[in-house]
Write a protein that holds these residues in place. Structure first.
Motif, short mmCIF file in Angstrom:
data_model
loop_
_atom_site.label_atom_id
_atom_site.label_comp_id
_atom_site.label_asym_id
_atom_site.label_seq_id
_atom_site.Cartn_x
_atom_site.Cartn_y
_atom_site.Cartn_z
N ARG A 1 14.15 -5.65 0.02
CA ARG A 1 13.53 -4.73 -0.95
C ARG A 1 12.18 -5.29 -1.41
NH1 ARG A 1 19.08 -3.41 -2.98
NH2 ARG A 1 19.07 -5.22 -4.34
N ARG A 2 12.15 -6.58 -1.73
CA ARG A 2 10.88 -7.18 -2.18
C ARG A 2 9.89 -7.29 -1.02
NH1 ARG A 2 14.76 -9.83 -5.63
NH2 ARG A 2 15.16 -11.53 -4.18
N ALA A 3 10.41 -7.46 0.19
CA ALA A 3 9.53 -7.57 1.36
C ALA A 3 8.83 -6.25 1.65
CB ALA A 3 10.33 -8.04 2.58
N ILE A 4 9.58 -5.16 1.61
CA ILE A 4 8.96 -3.86 1.91
C ILE A 4 7.95 -3.51 0.82
CG2 ILE A 4 10.75 -2.39 0.84
CD1 ILE A 4 9.15 -1.46 4.13
N GLU A 5 8.23 -3.89 -0.41
CA GLU A 5 7.28 -3.64 -1.51
C GLU A 5 5.97 -4.41 -1.25
OE1 GLU A 5 8.24 -5.37 -5.32
OE2 GLU A 5 7.34 -3.67 -6.38
N TYR A 6 6.11 -5.65 -0.85
CA TYR A 6 4.92 -6.47 -0.59
C TYR A 6 4.17 -5.96 0.64
CZ TYR A 6 2.07 -10.69 -1.06
OH TYR A 6 1.03 -11.56 -1.28
N TRP A 7 4.93 -5.55 1.63
CA TRP A 7 4.34 -4.98 2.85
C TRP A 7 3.53 -3.72 2.52
CZ3 TRP A 7 3.07 -6.57 7.45
CH2 TRP A 7 2.85 -5.65 8.49
N ASP A 8 4.09 -2.89 1.67
CA ASP A 8 3.39 -1.66 1.26
C ASP A 8 2.10 -2.00 0.51
OD1 ASP A 8 5.28 -0.10 2.47
OD2 ASP A 8 6.35 0.44 0.65
N LEU A 9 2.14 -3.04 -0.32
CA LEU A 9 0.93 -3.48 -1.01
C LEU A 9 -0.14 -3.93 -0.02
CD1 LEU A 9 2.23 -5.62 -4.03
CD2 LEU A 9 1.10 -3.39 -4.13
N LEU A 10 0.30 -4.65 0.98
CA LEU A 10 -0.65 -5.10 2.01
C LEU A 10 -1.28 -3.91 2.72
CD1 LEU A 10 1.36 -8.12 3.46
CD2 LEU A 10 -0.93 -8.27 2.48
N GLN A 11 -0.45 -2.95 3.06
CA GLN A 11 -0.95 -1.74 3.73
C GLN A 11 -1.91 -0.97 2.83
OE1 GLN A 11 -0.15 -0.93 6.83
NE2 GLN A 11 1.47 -2.42 7.17
#
Lengths: 119, 119, 119, 119, 119, 119
Positions: free
Chosen positions: E102-112
């Motif tokens: 969950r935290r990984a996808i949130e961070y990934w979305d921020l990167l995107q």
């Protein structure tokens, strides 16, 4: 409802929705299987949630612990029972589990104090 | 009694005796506390042994698994119940738990086949 | 075919059959999902097997390592590539991974020497 | 020299040679760095080997434990000191460390009984 | 650039500088070796960063996950590829990996969304 | 005294009191045993606190790390000694320990800067 409960539930719900919306079949099925695992069976859901909690404690995942604390609360696990689950986790997993137990009892007290059951 | 059961029990008993004879107070007390942890309480010994088993499985310690399998066998846990404990361990802990589950079902079958209860 | 390969495959096949024959739906579905996880997709099966191997190495499960070594061998991963997977596992996971790496290179050499691909 | 000591040392030496001969620079440097880590410094090698042992015990790697037991034996760690290292490992890491402690005391006794120091 | 990205990068850079300035040779060399591990070789840097990410996920270290997410973003890993890395991590490591995902996808979305590549 | 020190100590003290007040005998005894483990014996308390710290680092528990950092500070462990403990933890446990080491050096610096010894 205490803030810490609401925040945990909201973040969890939002990000689960994000993950499940991402259309990866393996992740979707794993989430589905996770739900099935704790269904009534040869063992009661109540016992299985206790199993899920102790497993989360020795693996030391605070969010998993919170989730299973909520489920145990729904299943009307009593505080003396909860403390015995904590004791098994701390004996098997060692004092490294103590900080997680401190956070667990705090969350458990929040659930007792005013927590409505998670939807 | 199957050899694998006897060998596990004999080695465990011999080395525990060696450790406890070594006169380290902390180790002695931890062994003692370990026994107390699974005593009848707010939760039954039966439930606590199941908790001890699932904790051992997700932490992936074969000898701890065998020990709690023996205790669950004494507590008359059924095979369908055992498989549900395995399922919780494998879902929470992942496929990394599968090889330990293969060895666990083998040991469980030995206990069923001819194992007398450990003294 | 070297004995160590055959023994691993036979035991694994026998006990998987035992587990899947036990009629626990969660375990069956998890095994099924495990197979799907490594199927061709956005990433190739080859890349996913390398991911499965490095995950097994840092979690230090010898049987999981053997399994993914076999799969990487089928996928024609080269020895220099394999050593780079080992290097990532040992850097991320630390020297605690070295003993598993010793057993991994031994098994890899067996696969190279005469191993036929697992069915 | 007891067989179990010799076998451990021989396998370890043979496979380390295999790994280092494979010409992967990261693995070579990590092995080199591993040796440097335990050199005399602000802390003595003796203390560092005890640190390496307790780390190996809580991470539950039998081969790493054997290796650091050999090093502690070379550094003339006494049996009462060793038992206190075991007690720290078992308290921090929990009863999941006990089976590894049984094997550790057995190996320690072998070293005391007739083990010559590893070259 | 989103705050969460900047904060992670700033804290990481500041404390790495502190650690490397402390003049401990083993730590310096380990940091250096860490960089070399992911260099172009028999495997591409891109593949190695994916290996580093899955290893970090099953070992459940959020900061390591963020770091490798940044590196995978630089290497132009796509979102469907990322989700398959997540699926391997969650299958091998179990549902205990879900909160980290969950935290990984949130961070990934921020990167995107707005992340510039880390320097 | 820096806030981060005070907050850690206050929360720890408050929740330990809550846990110990809950009247679970196993938890009480484990806490008691934990204290005894680090008492002067064949090994000094100083050495045992270093062992406790390295064990906490490789098991990657930030709160346990902070606690043992405080104890090592009381035992007058020097900064070069501390960095060598960090180096053992990072070599044995791998780069996955680095983020915990960043937080550890930050907390250690706080202790040096103005920390009074914990009561």
């Amino acid at each position: 409802m205490p803030n810490a409960l609401q925040e945990f539930r909201d973040y969890r719900a939002k990000m689960n929705e994000r993950l499940l919306g991402a259309d990866n079949l393996v992740i979707k099925r794993l989430f589905n299987l996770d739900t099935n695992t704790y269904a009534e069976g040869a063992l009661s859901s109540r016992t299985k949630e206790m199993l899920g909690l102790v497993a989360s404690m020795v693996l030391r995942c605070d969010d998993c612990i919170k989730y299973h604390l909520e489920k145990c609360f729904e299943q009307k696990v009593s505080t003396p029972e909860m403390l015995e689950i904590f004791s098994v986790a701390n004996i098997v997993g060692g004092t490294i589990v103590i900080p997680h137990t401190r956070r667990a009892i705090e969350y458990w007290d929040l659930l007792q104090a005013g927590g409505e059951q998670a939807g």
